[in-house]
Design a protein around this motif. Structure first.
Motif, PDB file in Angstrom:
ATOM      1  N   GLY A   7      -0.075  -7.953  -3.009  1.00 33.65           N
ATOM      2  CA  GLY A   7      -1.117  -7.914  -1.995  1.00 33.65           C
ATOM      3  C   GLY A   7      -0.649  -7.172  -0.763  1.00 33.65           C
ATOM      4  N   THR A   8      -1.433  -7.324   0.286  1.00 34.80           N
ATOM      5  CA  THR A   8      -1.124  -6.686   1.569  1.00 34.80           C
ATOM      6  C   THR A   8      -0.459  -7.721   2.476  1.00 34.80           C
ATOM      7  N   TYR A   9       0.439  -7.240   3.336  1.00 37.26           N
ATOM      8  CA  TYR A   9       1.165  -8.171   4.212  1.00 37.26           C
ATOM      9  C   TYR A   9       1.700  -7.420   5.422  1.00 37.26           C
ATOM     10  N   ARG A  10       2.338  -8.173   6.313  1.00 41.07           N
ATOM     11  CA  ARG A  10       2.902  -7.575   7.516  1.00 41.07           C
ATOM     12  C   ARG A  10       4.420  -7.619   7.461  1.00 41.07           C
ATOM     13  N   VAL A  11       5.047  -6.547   7.913  1.00 40.55           N
ATOM     14  CA  VAL A  11       6.514  -6.504   8.028  1.00 40.55           C
ATOM     15  C   VAL A  11       6.874  -6.515   9.515  1.00 40.55           C
ATOM     16  N   MET A  12       7.771  -7.395   9.863  1.00 40.30           N
ATOM     17  CA  MET A  12       8.236  -7.481  11.246  1.00 40.30           C
ATOM     18  C   MET A  12       9.262  -6.382  11.496  1.00 40.30           C
ATOM     19  N   ARG A  13       9.002  -5.561  12.513  1.00 37.29           N
ATOM     20  CA  ARG A  13       9.985  -4.539  12.859  1.00 37.29           C
ATOM     21  C   ARG A  13      11.020  -5.121  13.811  1.00 37.29           C
ATOM     22  N   GLU A  14      12.128  -4.412  13.966  1.00 34.82           N
ATOM     23  CA  GLU A  14      13.188  -4.934  14.826  1.00 34.82           C
ATOM     24  C   GLU A  14      12.755  -4.987  16.292  1.00 34.82           C
ATOM     25  N   ASP A  15      11.771  -4.170  16.688  1.00 34.05           N
ATOM     26  CA  ASP A  15      11.299  -4.208  18.076  1.00 34.05           C
ATOM     27  C   ASP A  15      10.255  -5.299  18.282  1.00 34.05           C
ATOM     28  N   GLY A  16      10.012  -6.112  17.273  1.00 35.24           N
ATOM     29  CA  GLY A  16       9.078  -7.215  17.420  1.00 35.24           C
ATOM     30  C   GLY A  16       7.659  -6.863  17.017  1.00 35.24           C
ATOM     31  N   ALA A  17       7.348  -5.568  16.929  1.00 40.42           N
ATOM     32  CA  ALA A  17       6.024  -5.168  16.462  1.00 40.42           C
ATOM     33  C   ALA A  17       5.919  -5.391  14.957  1.00 40.42           C
ATOM     34  N   GLU A  18       4.735  -5.213  14.428  1.00 43.42           N
ATOM     35  CA  GLU A  18       4.544  -5.392  13.000  1.00 43.42           C
ATOM     36  C   GLU A  18       3.991  -4.125  12.395  1.00 43.42           C
ATOM     37  N   GLY A  49       4.106   0.519   5.407  1.00 43.70           N
ATOM     38  CA  GLY A  49       3.471   1.379   6.393  1.00 43.70           C
ATOM     39  C   GLY A  49       1.967   1.479   6.221  1.00 43.70           C
ATOM     40  N   LEU A  50       1.449   0.993   5.103  1.00 43.92           N
ATOM     41  CA  LEU A  50       0.009   1.077   4.845  1.00 43.92           C
ATOM     42  C   LEU A  50      -0.485  -0.189   4.140  1.00 43.92           C
ATOM     43  N   ASP A  51      -1.701  -0.617   4.499  1.00 47.85           N
ATOM     44  CA  ASP A  51      -2.350  -1.689   3.741  1.00 47.85           C
ATOM     45  C   ASP A  51      -3.813  -1.328   3.488  1.00 47.85           C
ATOM     46  N   SER A  52      -4.071  -0.018   3.424  1.00 49.24           N
ATOM     47  CA  SER A  52      -5.439   0.466   3.231  1.00 49.24           C
ATOM     48  C   SER A  52      -5.895   0.253   1.795  1.00 49.24           C
ATOM     49  N   ILE A  53      -7.149   0.579   1.566  1.00 47.76           N
ATOM     50  CA  ILE A  53      -7.672   0.507   0.202  1.00 47.76           C
ATOM     51  C   ILE A  53      -6.928   1.496  -0.699  1.00 47.76           C
ATOM     52  N   ALA A  54      -6.632   2.682  -0.167  1.00 48.98           N
ATOM     53  CA  ALA A  54      -5.883   3.668  -0.955  1.00 48.98           C
ATOM     54  C   ALA A  54      -4.509   3.112  -1.318  1.00 48.98           C
ATOM     55  N   ALA A  55      -3.886   2.416  -0.375  1.00 50.25           N
ATOM     56  CA  ALA A  55      -2.566   1.820  -0.626  1.00 50.25           C
ATOM     57  C   ALA A  55      -2.675   0.759  -1.709  1.00 50.25           C
ATOM     58  N   ALA A  56      -3.672  -0.101  -1.592  1.00 52.11           N
ATOM     59  CA  ALA A  56      -3.842  -1.173  -2.573  1.00 52.11           C
ATOM     60  C   ALA A  56      -4.157  -0.600  -3.948  1.00 52.11           C
ATOM     61  N   ARG A  57      -4.974   0.470  -3.954  1.00 56.44           N
ATOM     62  CA  ARG A  57      -5.318   1.084  -5.235  1.00 56.44           C
ATOM     63  C   ARG A  57      -4.060   1.622  -5.907  1.00 56.44           C
ATOM     64  N   GLU A  58      -3.206   2.273  -5.126  1.00 46.64           N
ATOM     65  CA  GLU A  58      -1.964   2.791  -5.717  1.00 46.64           C
ATOM     66  C   GLU A  58      -1.081   1.656  -6.232  1.00 46.64           C
ATOM     67  N   MET A  72       2.031  -2.719   8.628  1.00 45.71           N
ATOM     68  CA  MET A  72       1.334  -3.190   7.445  1.00 45.71           C
ATOM     69  C   MET A  72       2.073  -2.728   6.187  1.00 45.71           C
ATOM     70  N   ALA A  73       1.893  -3.459   5.127  1.00 47.75           N
ATOM     71  CA  ALA A  73       2.547  -3.106   3.870  1.00 47.75           C
ATOM     72  C   ALA A  73       1.733  -3.648   2.707  1.00 47.75           C
ATOM     73  N   THR A  74       2.006  -3.104   1.518  1.00 56.87           N
ATOM     74  CA  THR A  74       1.334  -3.523   0.286  1.00 56.87           C
ATOM     75  C   THR A  74       2.378  -3.497  -0.823  1.00 56.87           C
ATOM     76  N   GLY A  75       2.344  -4.479  -1.693  1.00 58.23           N
ATOM     77  CA  GLY A  75       3.348  -4.476  -2.752  1.00 58.23           C
ATOM     78  C   GLY A  75       3.025  -5.450  -3.854  1.00 58.23           C
ATOM     79  N   PHE A  76       3.897  -5.437  -4.866  1.00 59.44           N
ATOM     80  CA  PHE A  76       3.781  -6.451  -5.919  1.00 59.44           C
ATOM     81  C   PHE A  76       5.175  -6.803  -6.410  1.00 59.44           C
ATOM     82  N   THR A  77       5.280  -7.981  -6.953  1.00 63.93           N
ATOM     83  CA  THR A  77       6.551  -8.443  -7.501  1.00 63.93           C
ATOM     84  C   THR A  77       6.292  -9.017  -8.888  1.00 63.93           C
TER      85      THR A  77
END
Lengths: 364, 364
Positions: free
Chosen positions: A279-290, A130-139, A292-297
């Motif tokens: 990093g930051t990336y996009r998640v495809m929603r079921e309605d076709g919209a996207e 739901g977020l790919d902001s700087i605050a999201a990346a920092r967390e 934002m997201a941030t994560g690590f593996t």
């Protein structure tokens, strides 16, 4: 003979399996302390659904089979993040954003690669959806570092990159063939970059230890189009203090093709290759919209080595009353009971023996 | 649409996945306290090797695929105990006996069954390799009960059986068609048993609550050929005190066809079917000889429901300094940081909010 395992598969034996499980638990506990709750998707799904969310070759490297129940093709997951994205986009679609999820599970690949011949890996991570902001990346970067430290890792290094850098610059620094330029930058081919778009040449030098590389990137950015990213990088890094080594390689895109503005690789002392990335990336929603997201593996195999595991085992001589053993276990001991008169503490790898109700060290 | 999962597969979402992982960790910790150390075999192996050690239909219900590396058929494990037996027989062949191993991992089946449609299950257990004595059985049953109690289970019931009972009795109570008698006893078909071998008829009545059933079995055993088993059962049960409910069904063989003298099923309150089973069995060594073993296996899905999971989450208002959050996590809190000014503790399912450095309960 049943002893031979296929290439890229292995048994983890005592005491290493317990140590690996402990490392994994500590990583997940660190994530949980930041509000990331575990999700556990299945090992296998319908191939078309899973494939639609997989990056990087999709199901090409996945084990597939025909489901006798549905007669449809199923696949064993080669990667877990696609499933986390699916869950966020479907079953948790109505959960307020951001959604914080963690995961830990096995993934299977048909073929290993040159850097890592393993075909079964244990993948752990966190996704902030739901977020790919700087605050999201920092967390997310902070959680990754907390997790690695909880795993006992030392010498943590983060290498940052800006995966969509060329796309961002293209409007102000026109280039005829963007794809060719990306390739030459990926290859760190100064001559090639100079021939295609000399204005991009300083980017190759803007790689290395973080403060210097960031300064060079700033000097390069005469138009200011990268100002928010440069400020963002500085902000993310600021949250880490001196807990980690930092490098910046702004044009590095290998494996980050699907990231948006930020990517990072994680390294620890003693591991021969990166132990994770994010990093930051996009998640495809079921309605076709996207969204934002941030994560690590993380790949747990790279972390196992850093775990120390002390093995304290208390031998209960033959015919020790059951209540005595229970009392010692309640006091925190691992007990190993002799079940035959001839059993010995040495054979059972014990460090202590119960002697008149007291744990006495062996070989002392 | 990617939301649909194949029949028998499911996502485990927050907070249930964390609860299930906690239950699993507690089960393994209980096993570890008795000296059972974890082994972690791979998800997939060569099909022929794995199949040679699988009971109960072998690979018929396993996902199989051709390994592109070796060009041989591989299989995803439908059961973990065959792999533990392989490890004990090969890589740990020279380890002094008994060897105590625990395990926890996912297994995959091509088809579910009538009692349980799940096709992916989490299998946990302990195997004591090298012994099948009464002392071994007493330990393994005790570990199983300790593990179930650690998992939070209540109303634990153990149903014992003597899988090779008919084979043991046949020399003293001759019967023309042993297989037919076993079938009629399995079916609890008194008329059929009477027609084939009336001397065996009292066995059908020797089932039920433990002390009475054992008494009936003792009354039936006029030759004394079962004396050591009856004494053994009494001895095993004696170790449990009043922690569990006990039943005996000496002729029950369904699912115990590969056990030797002892089998048992585990039940807990709230689960609709058995949560595990165990007993004594034989492990094939690589030299073709056999060794005795005793163990139990649990299916974690049956246990999850018994876990209670308290969710305490501390909301960190927007722009809370990072060090404040770290301080609260160090004090044991799960923190959930607002990453945008509009985020709320309610949206993030928080129970507390950080207010002037103190965790204040919400809705209080």
């Amino acid at each position: 003979m049943t002893a031979l395992l296929p290439e890229g598969f292995r048994d983890t034996l005592p005491p290493f399996a317990d140590a690996a499980a402990a490392v994994e638990a500590r990583v997940l506990a660190a994530a949980a302390s930041h509000g990331y709750e575990r999700t556990d998707p299945p090992l296998a799904e319908f191939a078309d659904g899973l494939g639609s969310r997989l990056k990087d070759g999709g199901l090409r490297n996945a084990v597939r089979f025909v489901d006798p129940v549905s007669q449809r093709t199923m696949a064993i997951r080669p990667d877990l993040t696609a499933q986390i994205a699916r869950i966020a986009a479907t079953r948790m679609a109505h959960h307020p954003r951001p959604v914080r999820l963690s995961y830990a599970g096995s993934v299977l690949k048909l073929r290993g690669d040159a850097l890592n011949p393993s075909r079964e890996m244990r993948q752990l991570g966190c996704e902030l959806i739901g977020l790919d902001s700087i605050a999201a990346a920092r967390e997310v970067v902070t959680v990754a570092v907390d997790a690695l430290e909880a795993a006992g890792a030392t010498g943590i290094t983060i290498d940052f990159t800006l995966p969509d850098l060329v796309d961002t610059l293209a409007p102000v620094l026109p280039v005829a063939d963007v794809d060719a330029l990306r390739e030459r930058l990926d290859a760190k081919d100064a001559g090639g970059v100079a021939a295609l778009a000399p204005a991009y040449l300083p980017l190759i030098a803007a790689a290395g230890p973080f403060p210097q590389a960031l300064e060079r990137l700033q000097a390069f950015d005469t138009t200011g189009i990268l100002a928010s990213r440069i400020a963002g990088l500085a902000d993310i890094v600021d949250a880490l203090g001196d807990r980690v080594q930092l490098t910046l390689d702004p044009t590095e895109r290998h494996g980050f093709e699907y990231q948006t503005w930020l990517g990072f690789s994680l390294f620890v002392a003693g591991a021969t290759r990166e132990v994770g990335r994010g990093g930051t990336y996009r998640v495809m929603r079921e309605d076709g919209a996207e969204e934002m997201a941030t994560g690590f593996t993380l790949y747990a195999d790279g972390l196992g080595g850093s775990a120390s595991h002390e093995r304290r085992r208390l031998f209960l001589p033959y015919a020790t009353p059951a209540a005595e053993g229970a009392r010692m276990r309640a006091a925190g001991w691992v007990t190993v009971a002799a079940l035959e008169p001839g059993d010995t503490p040495e054979a059972q790898l014990c460090t202590h023996i119960l002697d008149a109700g007291v744990a006495r060290p062996l070989g002392a």
